[in-house]
Design a protein around this motif. Structure first.
Motif, PDB file in Angstrom:
ATOM      1  N   ASP A  16       4.294   4.795   5.460  1.00  0.00           N
ATOM      2  CA  ASP A  16       4.094   3.839   3.820  1.00  0.00           C
ATOM      3  C   ASP A  16       4.700   2.961   3.224  1.00  0.00           C
ATOM      4  O   ASP A  16       4.738   2.330   2.926  1.00  0.00           O
ATOM      5  CB  ASP A  16       4.013   4.812   3.123  1.00  0.00           C
ATOM      6  CG  ASP A  16       2.822   6.081   3.029  1.00  0.00           C
ATOM      7  OD1 ASP A  16       2.049   5.570   3.789  1.00  0.00           O
ATOM      8  OD2 ASP A  16       2.534   7.282   1.843  1.00  0.00           O
ATOM      9  N   ASP A  17       6.656   3.084   3.664  1.00  0.00           N
ATOM     10  CA  ASP A  17       7.078   2.040   3.283  1.00  0.00           C
ATOM     11  C   ASP A  17       6.896   0.609   3.779  1.00  0.00           C
ATOM     12  O   ASP A  17       7.135  -0.458   3.522  1.00  0.00           O
ATOM     13  CB  ASP A  17       8.612   2.616   2.536  1.00  0.00           C
ATOM     14  CG  ASP A  17       8.903   2.855   4.424  1.00  0.00           C
ATOM     15  OD1 ASP A  17       7.952   3.368   5.141  1.00  0.00           O
ATOM     16  OD2 ASP A  17      10.356   2.702   4.526  1.00  0.00           O
ATOM     17  N   ARG A  20       4.058  -1.138   2.812  1.00  0.00           N
ATOM     18  CA  ARG A  20       4.302  -1.970   1.699  1.00  0.00           C
ATOM     19  C   ARG A  20       4.551  -3.503   2.076  1.00  0.00           C
ATOM     20  O   ARG A  20       4.662  -4.435   2.350  1.00  0.00           O
ATOM     21  CB  ARG A  20       4.960  -1.216   0.677  1.00  0.00           C
ATOM     22  CG  ARG A  20       3.875   0.079   0.517  1.00  0.00           C
ATOM     23  CD  ARG A  20       5.248   0.774  -1.047  1.00  0.00           C
ATOM     24  NE  ARG A  20       3.877   1.619  -1.092  1.00  0.00           N
ATOM     25  CZ  ARG A  20       4.373   2.496  -1.331  1.00  0.00           C
ATOM     26  NH1 ARG A  20       4.737   3.106   0.189  1.00  0.00           N
ATOM     27  NH2 ARG A  20       3.965   3.801  -1.894  1.00  0.00           N
ATOM     28  N   THR A  24       3.631  -7.381   1.756  1.00  0.00           N
ATOM     29  CA  THR A  24       3.907  -8.064   0.670  1.00  0.00           C
ATOM     30  C   THR A  24       4.772  -9.081   1.539  1.00  0.00           C
ATOM     31  O   THR A  24       4.518 -10.413   1.280  1.00  0.00           O
ATOM     32  CB  THR A  24       5.515  -7.320   1.043  1.00  0.00           C
ATOM     33  OG1 THR A  24       5.145  -6.035  -0.182  1.00  0.00           O
ATOM     34  CG2 THR A  24       6.242  -8.142  -0.181  1.00  0.00           C
ATOM     35  N   TYR A  48       0.014  -9.073  -3.179  1.00  0.00           N
ATOM     36  CA  TYR A  48       0.542  -7.737  -3.090  1.00  0.00           C
ATOM     37  C   TYR A  48       0.850  -7.448  -4.248  1.00  0.00           C
ATOM     38  O   TYR A  48       1.954  -7.993  -4.520  1.00  0.00           O
ATOM     39  CB  TYR A  48       0.192  -7.244  -1.775  1.00  0.00           C
ATOM     40  CG  TYR A  48       0.991  -5.446  -1.548  1.00  0.00           C
ATOM     41  CD1 TYR A  48      -0.071  -4.269  -2.205  1.00  0.00           C
ATOM     42  CD2 TYR A  48       2.087  -5.175  -1.416  1.00  0.00           C
ATOM     43  CE1 TYR A  48       0.439  -2.814  -1.843  1.00  0.00           C
ATOM     44  CE2 TYR A  48       2.656  -3.876  -0.917  1.00  0.00           C
ATOM     45  CZ  TYR A  48       1.196  -2.805  -1.349  1.00  0.00           C
ATOM     46  OH  TYR A  48       1.565  -1.302  -1.806  1.00  0.00           O
ATOM     47  N   GLY A  50       2.563  -5.007  -4.530  1.00  0.00           N
ATOM     48  CA  GLY A  50       4.068  -3.822  -4.024  1.00  0.00           C
ATOM     49  C   GLY A  50       3.547  -2.003  -4.039  1.00  0.00           C
ATOM     50  O   GLY A  50       4.336  -1.474  -3.635  1.00  0.00           O
ATOM     51  N   GLU A  51       2.075  -1.919  -4.713  1.00  0.00           N
ATOM     52  CA  GLU A  51       2.017  -0.633  -4.984  1.00  0.00           C
ATOM     53  C   GLU A  51       0.681  -0.094  -4.593  1.00  0.00           C
ATOM     54  O   GLU A  51       0.322   0.440  -3.645  1.00  0.00           O
ATOM     55  CB  GLU A  51       2.273  -0.077  -6.788  1.00  0.00           C
ATOM     56  CG  GLU A  51       3.548  -0.217  -6.987  1.00  0.00           C
ATOM     57  CD  GLU A  51       4.663   1.215  -6.308  1.00  0.00           C
ATOM     58  OE1 GLU A  51       4.385   2.081  -5.979  1.00  0.00           O
ATOM     59  OE2 GLU A  51       5.985   0.450  -6.211  1.00  0.00           O
ATOM     60  N   SER A  52      -0.389  -0.793  -5.117  1.00  0.00           N
ATOM     61  CA  SER A  52      -1.504  -0.189  -5.527  1.00  0.00           C
ATOM     62  C   SER A  52      -2.611  -1.042  -5.289  1.00  0.00           C
ATOM     63  O   SER A  52      -3.693  -0.946  -4.895  1.00  0.00           O
ATOM     64  CB  SER A  52      -1.821   1.196  -6.116  1.00  0.00           C
ATOM     65  OG  SER A  52      -1.662   0.725  -7.256  1.00  0.00           O
ATOM     66  N   TRP A 149      -5.000   3.626   3.769  1.00  0.00           N
ATOM     67  CA  TRP A 149      -4.642   2.812   4.266  1.00  0.00           C
ATOM     68  C   TRP A 149      -4.003   3.347   5.481  1.00  0.00           C
ATOM     69  O   TRP A 149      -3.978   4.831   5.375  1.00  0.00           O
ATOM     70  CB  TRP A 149      -3.049   2.488   4.186  1.00  0.00           C
ATOM     71  CG  TRP A 149      -2.337   2.048   2.884  1.00  0.00           C
ATOM     72  CD1 TRP A 149      -2.077   3.442   3.170  1.00  0.00           C
ATOM     73  CD2 TRP A 149      -1.077   1.884   2.074  1.00  0.00           C
ATOM     74  NE1 TRP A 149      -0.213   3.462   2.711  1.00  0.00           N
ATOM     75  CE2 TRP A 149      -0.598   2.440   2.353  1.00  0.00           C
ATOM     76  CE3 TRP A 149      -1.472   0.694   1.173  1.00  0.00           C
ATOM     77  CZ2 TRP A 149       0.889   2.622   1.076  1.00  0.00           C
ATOM     78  CZ3 TRP A 149      -0.183   1.029   0.868  1.00  0.00           C
ATOM     79  CH2 TRP A 149       1.263   1.342   0.411  1.00  0.00           C
TER      80      TRP A 149
END
Length: 159
Positions: A16-17, A20, A24, A48, A50-52, A149
């Protein structure tokens, strides 16, 4: 096939990181909107948060826009972002979510409104087309709320 070749050619899931960070870093992808038998695909600049959520600014020409009409009636949509450096090094993230218009009358400070769109779009890729348009004239804002995602990659630095 050697072990090295097999390892080089095998795709792995992105954490997930890493997803993200990838969203970005990127600024363009393909939006898929439901349309009768076949999805309507359109390349889009995006920002984006950065979260959702992803944010789009649709530059509209003429009195009718298929992209606008399909977005307005779509409950859900898909979005694909990818980067292919070589046949052995690539990354892609596939997103599913809900697309919704940002009301032009939203308060500038309201969460999820125009202020968030402007901030998120700072890293978006923009075609020359945007630089010649008058600011916010013929532009409609949209938010894509990410429900799920999936990211996959092949080659490049390990996670």
């Amino acid at each position: 096939m050697s072990t090295d070749e097999l390892l080089e050619s095998s795709a792995t899931r992105m954490a997930d990181d890493r997803i993200r960070a990838f969203l970005t870093e990127q600024g363009v992808g393909t939006l898929a909107l439901p349309d009768e038998d076949v999805p309507y695909l359109v390349p889009m600049s995006f920002g984006y948060d950065g979260e959702s959520a992803l944010y789009f600014a649709f530059l509209l020409f003429g009195s009718e826009s298929r992209k606008e009409a399909l977005s307005e009636r779509a409950g859900s949509a898909a979005f694909l972002v990818y980067e292919a450096r070589s046949p052995h090094e690539w990354r892609s993230v596939s997103l599913r979510g809900r697309i919704e218009a940002i009301d032009e009358d939203d308060d500038e400070d309201e969460e999820g409104g125009w202020a968030d769109l402007r901030e998120a779009m700072e890293n978006a890729w923009h075609p020359d087309l945007f630089s010649s348009a008058e600011p916010m004239r013929g532009v409609h804002g949209y938010r894509f709320r990410i429900d799920e995602w999936t990211g996959i990659r092949q080659g490049g630095p390990s996670e």
